[in-house]
Design a protein around this motif. Structure first.
Motif, mmCIF file in Angstrom:
data_model
loop_
_atom_site.group_PDB
_atom_site.id
_atom_site.type_symbol
_atom_site.label_atom_id
_atom_site.label_comp_id
_atom_site.label_asym_id
_atom_site.label_seq_id
_atom_site.Cartn_x
_atom_site.Cartn_y
_atom_site.Cartn_z
ATOM 1 N N TYR A 69 0.839 -1.201 0.000
ATOM 2 C CA TYR A 69 0.000 0.000 0.000
ATOM 3 C C TYR A 69 0.872 1.248 0.000
ATOM 4 O O TYR A 69 1.821 1.371 0.779
ATOM 5 N N GLU A 73 -0.771 -9.543 -2.638
ATOM 6 C CA GLU A 73 -1.153 -9.662 -1.226
ATOM 7 C C GLU A 73 -0.222 -8.871 -0.320
ATOM 8 O O GLU A 73 -0.629 -8.357 0.711
ATOM 9 N N PHE A 89 -3.638 -6.370 0.062
ATOM 10 C CA PHE A 89 -5.004 -6.877 0.015
ATOM 11 C C PHE A 89 -5.931 -6.051 0.914
ATOM 12 O O PHE A 89 -7.030 -5.669 0.519
ATOM 13 N N VAL A 90 -5.472 -5.758 2.114
ATOM 14 C CA VAL A 90 -6.332 -5.101 3.095
ATOM 15 C C VAL A 90 -6.688 -3.674 2.688
ATOM 16 O O VAL A 90 -7.841 -3.251 2.768
ATOM 17 N N LEU A 91 -5.688 -2.900 2.246
ATOM 18 C CA LEU A 91 -5.913 -1.474 1.975
ATOM 19 C C LEU A 91 -6.160 -1.167 0.506
ATOM 20 O O LEU A 91 -7.049 -0.397 0.168
ATOM 21 N N ASN A 92 -5.356 -1.756 -0.382
ATOM 22 C CA ASN A 92 -5.487 -1.415 -1.800
ATOM 23 C C ASN A 92 -6.828 -1.820 -2.385
ATOM 24 O O ASN A 92 -7.507 -1.024 -3.042
ATOM 25 N N VAL A 93 -7.212 -3.071 -2.180
ATOM 26 C CA VAL A 93 -8.417 -3.593 -2.818
ATOM 27 C C VAL A 93 -9.653 -2.838 -2.344
ATOM 28 O O VAL A 93 -10.518 -2.477 -3.151
ATOM 29 N N SER A 94 -9.736 -2.572 -1.052
ATOM 30 C CA SER A 94 -10.911 -1.866 -0.537
ATOM 31 C C SER A 94 -10.994 -0.459 -1.121
ATOM 32 O O SER A 94 -12.073 0.010 -1.494
ATOM 33 N N SER A 95 -9.864 0.237 -1.234
ATOM 34 C CA SER A 95 -9.865 1.596 -1.777
ATOM 35 C C SER A 95 -10.184 1.613 -3.265
ATOM 36 O O SER A 95 -10.959 2.442 -3.746
ATOM 37 N N ALA A 105 -11.760 -0.785 -5.057
ATOM 38 C CA ALA A 105 -13.132 -1.240 -5.293
ATOM 39 C C ALA A 105 -14.135 -0.140 -4.977
ATOM 40 O O ALA A 105 -15.132 0.036 -5.687
ATOM 41 N N ALA A 106 -13.867 0.621 -3.911
ATOM 42 C CA ALA A 106 -14.776 1.713 -3.542
ATOM 43 C C ALA A 106 -14.828 2.780 -4.625
ATOM 44 O O ALA A 106 -15.852 3.447 -4.814
ATOM 45 N N CYS A 134 -10.162 -4.532 -10.080
ATOM 46 C CA CYS A 134 -8.913 -4.992 -9.481
ATOM 47 C C CYS A 134 -9.026 -6.463 -9.118
ATOM 48 O O CYS A 134 -10.136 -6.991 -8.928
#
Length: 364
Positions: free
Chosen positions: A153, A176, A184-190, A192-193, A198
């Motif tokens: 991230y 990951e 996975f924790v920070l990039n994907v959520s940001s 996708a939002a 992704c």
């Protein structure tokens, strides 16, 4: 009368001790100040260090430049001792101490000089908050309607991807970034939002996916004097694979992350210690909490798996323990010959250009 005189004498001695040359107010805790600045999500580690040292200048009772620089070096040392990974923090400390040492001034008194240094330090930090926007703008010329691979991230990478999404059709592969899984924790959520397509890639599948991407885009902990990059562990092997696949490897770095460090290998990094990747003296895989591989994968990734005879005999731990995570490096060093370009707020730099810029920056 004698008791009054004694009391006045004690107050005088206390005042003298508080104003001892080079001393700082006893109530000032530089590490607590540094952590306070870090609570602002927009402030990165080097900027928090600069702001903490700026406040130290304000609180310092130093009467000469020598005493002030000593106080700053002592404060920087305290910050480094309290931080497991001080590389990025070192960048900010090094930059600010060099700035104070080389600062041209025409102040009438040393007190006025300190006031000006505090003003300049805070002004620089405020200006530096806009560096990510500048880098995002400079990066747009390299981004087409592309598939991009990124690692771990990075706030500047995220800002660049969000900016590009407004003008381009991009899709992003996200590693990951084990062992902490920040990708996975920070990039994907940001992503996708924001509506950016992704997909998560196993760290071990980078070579597999490389042919599907147009270039690699990573952030940085520091860009060093050789023109190389210090970033989340896994960046080096990603750069090797990108080079082999003839894919550009771009690093985004704010200029306050340029660091006068010249590592020759992974083991020259300040974060390296003998316990990293060493063999544990006690305990084996069989002593760890273990269960069938297929079951572990199901719980880790929350996807169904089909048991098979080949899997049933294999036992692996469900997840890494804190001790196992600590035994792995946080960052690694990417050689300059593997980096296509460093995009910074000061422009597009080749690794050789980074070296030249650093020489100029610290030469005053």
């Amino acid at each position: 009368m004698s008791s009054v005189s004694s009391s006045e004498s004690e107050r005088s001695e206390s005042l003298q001790s508080d104003t001892q040359p080079g001393a700082t107010s006893s109530s000032f805790d530089i590490y607590a100040t540094y952590e306070r600045f870090l609570q602002n999500e927009d402030i990165s580690t080097p900027l928090a260090a600069i702001l903490a040292l700026t406040e130290l200048v304000e609180k310092s009772n130093a009467g000469t430049m020598f005493e002030l620089v000593k106080a700053l070096n002592d404060g920087a040392k305290s910050l480094k001792e309290g931080t497991p990974n001080p590389i990025s923090l070192n960048c900010g400390c090094e930059l600010f101490v060099a700035f104070v040492s080389l600062f041209p001034h025409d102040s009438d008194t040393f007190s006025e000089l300190k006031t000006e240094l505090v003003k300049q330090g805070r002004s620089y930090a405020a200006e530096a908050l806009g560096y990510r926007d500048r880098i995002a703008d400079l990066s747009l010329g390299f981004i087409k309607d592309d598939s991009i691979l990124t690692h771990s991230y990075s706030r500047v990478v995220m800002k660049t991807l969000l900016r590009a999404h407004k003008q381009k059709r991009i899709s992003v592969y996200v590693t990951e970034a084990r062992p902490r899984g920040l990708g996975f924790v920070l990039n994907v959520s940001s992503l996708a939002a924001a509506g950016i397509p992704c997909t998560v890639v196993l760290d071990s599948a980078v070579a597999y996916v490389m042919d599907n991407v147009d270039f690699v885009l990573v952030g940085s902990e520091a860009v060093v004097e050789s023109g190389g990059l210090i970033n989340a562990v896994g960046s080096h092997q990603m750069a090797i694979i990108a080079k082999a696949a003839n894919k550009p490897f771009y690093a985004l770095a704010e200029s306050y992350k340029f660091h006068r460090l010249f590592p020759l290998s992974q083991y020259d990094l300040p974060t390296h210690n003998p316990s990293i990747l060493s063999f544990p003296r006690t305990g084996t895989l069989s002593t760890l909490s273990a269960q069938p591989l297929s079951s572990s994968i199901s719980q880790l990734h929350e996807v169904p798996t089909v048991p098979s005879e080949s899997h049933s005999a294999l036992l692996v731990p469900l997840s890494m323990t804190p001790e196992q995570i600590a035994r792995n490096p946080d960052v690694d060093y990417t050689r300059p010959d593997l980096i296509s370009l460093v995009i910074s707020d000061v422009g597009h730099l080749t690794p050789e250009g980074v070296s030249q810029y650093l020489v100029g920056m610290f030469a005053g």
